[in-house]
Design a protein around this motif. Structure first.
Motif, short mmCIF file in Angstrom:
data_model
loop_
_atom_site.label_atom_id
_atom_site.label_comp_id
_atom_site.label_asym_id
_atom_site.label_seq_id
_atom_site.Cartn_x
_atom_site.Cartn_y
_atom_site.Cartn_z
N THR A 295 1.04 3.82 -3.15
CA THR A 295 0.59 5.19 -2.95
C THR A 295 1.65 6.17 -3.43
O THR A 295 1.36 7.15 -4.11
N LEU A 296 2.91 5.90 -3.11
CA LEU A 296 3.98 6.76 -3.59
C LEU A 296 4.08 6.72 -5.11
O LEU A 296 4.33 7.74 -5.76
N TYR B 187 -8.09 7.66 -0.36
CA TYR B 187 -7.71 8.47 -1.52
C TYR B 187 -8.78 9.51 -1.85
O TYR B 187 -9.97 9.29 -1.66
N SER B 188 -8.33 10.59 -2.46
CA SER B 188 -9.24 11.66 -2.86
C SER B 188 -10.11 11.21 -4.03
O SER B 188 -9.78 10.25 -4.73
N PHE C 188 -8.11 10.94 -7.20
CA PHE C 188 -7.36 9.70 -7.38
C PHE C 188 -8.29 8.58 -7.77
O PHE C 188 -7.98 7.78 -8.66
N PHE D 206 1.78 9.17 -6.79
CA PHE D 206 2.26 10.56 -6.80
C PHE D 206 3.46 10.72 -7.73
O PHE D 206 3.58 11.71 -8.43
N ARG D 207 4.35 9.74 -7.71
CA ARG D 207 5.64 9.91 -8.39
C ARG D 207 5.62 9.48 -9.85
O ARG D 207 6.39 10.01 -10.65
N PHE E 178 0.83 -1.20 0.00
CA PHE E 178 0.00 0.00 0.00
C PHE E 178 0.87 1.25 0.00
O PHE E 178 0.61 2.20 -0.74
#
Lengths: 213, 380
Positions: free
Chosen positions: B192-193, B241-242, B245, B196-197, B188
């Motif tokens: 999650t990173l 998550y938003s 996302f 973003f990345r 997880f």
């Protein structure tokens, strides 16, 4: 915020945070100032989480950015001291349960908030928790669990803390997907949560209650 | 008692189609509880999966029966690996940990690397599994396929036995959206990173994965011959998550999967574990009267009724702590509330919130089923 670094931190601009931290460390700037500005950014992140514009994913990313920034500073100045150790927390996933996601997120958020966290891992028996509480004199015990096997394990852990005579000095919070008020009452805990962020706020409240006595 | 004018299958079908029925169908998840009722362990059943039918049947007879078999992870071991996270297998393989007699557990370990994204993009999901499964499980894809064939045969045998006493088995196949598969394999935190990345890389991998995930699930479901596909999601919720996302990384794939299963004629259950209350309104986009939304008790089912009333059949959610720690009168009150509010106008299947705990009280399970089968506001 009047700091580019704090703003970059708050906006989760990882490359900008890395760039600014490297530049300022190379320029010989005061480490305390750099850390404080990063923490200012974290405070804004917390506010955005509470207002609903940031979610758990953003908190996780911010923890990673912060950790990496600190790792750039620490080799220069030595271990970064918390500006204030809010308190000590022993945390673990209870016996029979090996889920660690929620526990790990909670431990990360607690550390970022300034708590000293002793993470015992997963499948932890009651006596292991009691032993660590005794060794560390931690005032907060966090019990994590997801499976329903955690119901009995949480109760047995609280009972063990009582039997060891530690209960009056320890606040106990239980957390996890199946945790409810009904379980809190059954287990004899002081609080319950389904949110790592809320759990951190509850722990802040625990220590502020003690400090006002 | 309510006069029953429908067979169990008719009742379930009409409920999914949002039509009127004689009463609310009752489909609890009692497989793990049935073990304890018979004094058996999961270790024994893993070694002897043919004991499942007899174990659950014994409880079924003791409780006066219910309307259909949903199944749990215990029933679908062979099918989990290719179409879901395989996290159980991952946990056992990576850590060597096999907690005796434990339900499905996930350990967060990064078994898929960042470099693996490109492999998925280049080879597709099945192509990637050829290298990945031996790496994490020590088993080849043909060996996994063999296990899958056994699981399908077991499903067919069990479904036939239940059918002989008029009890339908709903789901033969469990599948996850690409987001959940990747999150389980990357862990997880790392996934999650990644979002973003390297979002474009993740999306490219998801696009590459989807055809094989769909083909595998549909292929297994057709071979098994059951009426439904069970789509489980647990890691993409609004608790984590938003909406941005979710809309970018999960929803488009979820919709495509549901549409594919529905177009093949399968009843599709979208089962969201954890708190997905913030995401409920997205389910109004699902094909009307063809799907079930199921919850483990963490999502607000009453809110779901407000939002999804004329769109999607609802399933749930007598919670585990109520069944284990509550009283029969607590259970009765909650089940009646569910039937009154979530069952109003139809479109509701009474179930447990995920699998009932093994230490649930017998009298609570009994009360849940008795009230579920006998209470209807139309008749009170």
């Amino acid at each position: 915020m009047n700091s580019k670094l704090a703003e970059a931190m708050a906006d989760l601009d990882e490359s900008e945070v890395n760039k600014l931290v490297h530049e300022r460390v190379a320029a010989g700037e005061e480490d305390v100032a750099i850390i404080e500005e990063l923490r200012d950014g974290l405070d804004v992140i917390g506010q955005r989480y509470k207002s609903g514009s940031y979610f758990l994913a953003e908190l996780i990313f911010s923890a990673e950015i912060f950790k990496n920034a600190v790792s750039v500073i620490e080799p220069i100045i030595g271990k970064v001291e918390h500006r204030q150790v809010l308190g000590k927390v022993v945390i673990g996933t209870v016996l029979g349960d090996i889920h660690d996601l929620g526990k790990n997120i909670a431990a990360t958020l607690l550390r970022m908030a300034g708590f000293e966290v002793f993470d015992l891992g997963v499948d932890v028996g009651p006596q292991a928790f009691v032993k660590k509480l005794g060794e560390t004199e931690a005032s907060i015990l966090g019990l994590s669990g997801l499976l329903t096997v955690c119901f009995e394990s949480m109760k047995k852990t609280v009972d063990a803390v009582v039997a060891a005579g530690l209960r009056p000095n320890v606040k106990i919070i239980i957390g996890g997907g199946t945790v409810t008020e009904r379980l809190r009452q059954y287990a004899g805990a002081d609080a319950y949560t389904n949110s790592a962020f809320e759990g951190t706020e509850i722990c802040r409240q625990f220590v502020s209650e003690v400090s006002t006595i | 008692m309510i006069p029953e004018t429908m067979t169990k299958w008719e009742r379930i079908q009409a409920t999914v189609s949002l039509e009127k029925t004689d009463r609310v169908p009752v489909l609890p998840m009692l497989e793990y509880y049935a073990l304890r009722y018979s004094g058996l362990t999961l270790v024994e059943l893993r070694r002897n999966p043919h004991m499942w039918y007899g174990t659950v049947r014994k409880l079924y007879d003791a409780l006066g029966g219910w309307d259909g078999i949903l199944g749990t992870a215990a029933y679908f071991p062979g099918m989990l690996v290719k179409t879901t996270t395989g996290s159980v297998a991952k946990a056992w393989a990576v850590t060597g940990t096999d907690i005796e007699d434990s339900e499905l557990q996930y350990m967060e370990h990064e078994v898929m690397t960042i470099e693996d994204y490109d492999k998925i993009i280049d080879r597709g999901w099945t192509g990637f599994l050829k290298e990945f499964l031996p790496r994490i499980l020590g088993r080849s894809l043909p060996q996994v396929n063999e296990g899958e064939e056994k699981a399908i045969n077991l499903y067919r045998e069990n479904a036939k036995l239940w059918e002989e006493i008029g009890v339908p088995t709903l789901f033969s196949t469990v599948v996850l959206t690409p987001m959940h598969v990747l999150s389980g394999y990357r862990s997880f935190l790392q996934f999650t990173l990644d979002l973003f990345r390297r979002p474009e890389k993740v999306l490219a991998a998801m696009d590459a994965m989807l055809p094989d995930l769909l083909d595998t699930a549909i292929n297994v479901a057709k071979r098994a011959g059951g009426p439904g596909v069970w789509l489980v999601c647990e890691r993409g919720s609004g608790a984590f998550y938003s909406p941005t996302f979710f809309e970018r990384f999960d929803l488009p794939y979820l919709k495509r999967m549901v549409e594919a299963f529905v177009s093949e004629g399968f009843i599709t259950m979208v089962y969201w574990e954890g708190d997905w209350t913030r995401n409920l309104h997205y389910l109004t986009e699902l094909p009307e009267g063809k799907c079930i939304f199921g919850t483990d008790g963490s999502t607000d089912l009453f809110k779901a009724k407000e939002i999804l009333r004329d769109k999607v059949c609802l399933l749930g959610d007598v919670p585990p702590d109520l069944l284990q720690l509550g009283t029969p009168s607590d259970v009765e009150a909650y089940v009646k509330r569910l039937i009154d509010e979530v069952g109003e106008g139809g479109g509701f299947i009474l179930s447990t919130g995920s699998a009932a705990p093994r230490k649930a009280k017998f009298e609570n399970i009994e009360k849940m089923l008795d009230v579920g089968k006998s209470y209807s506001p139309r008749f009170s």
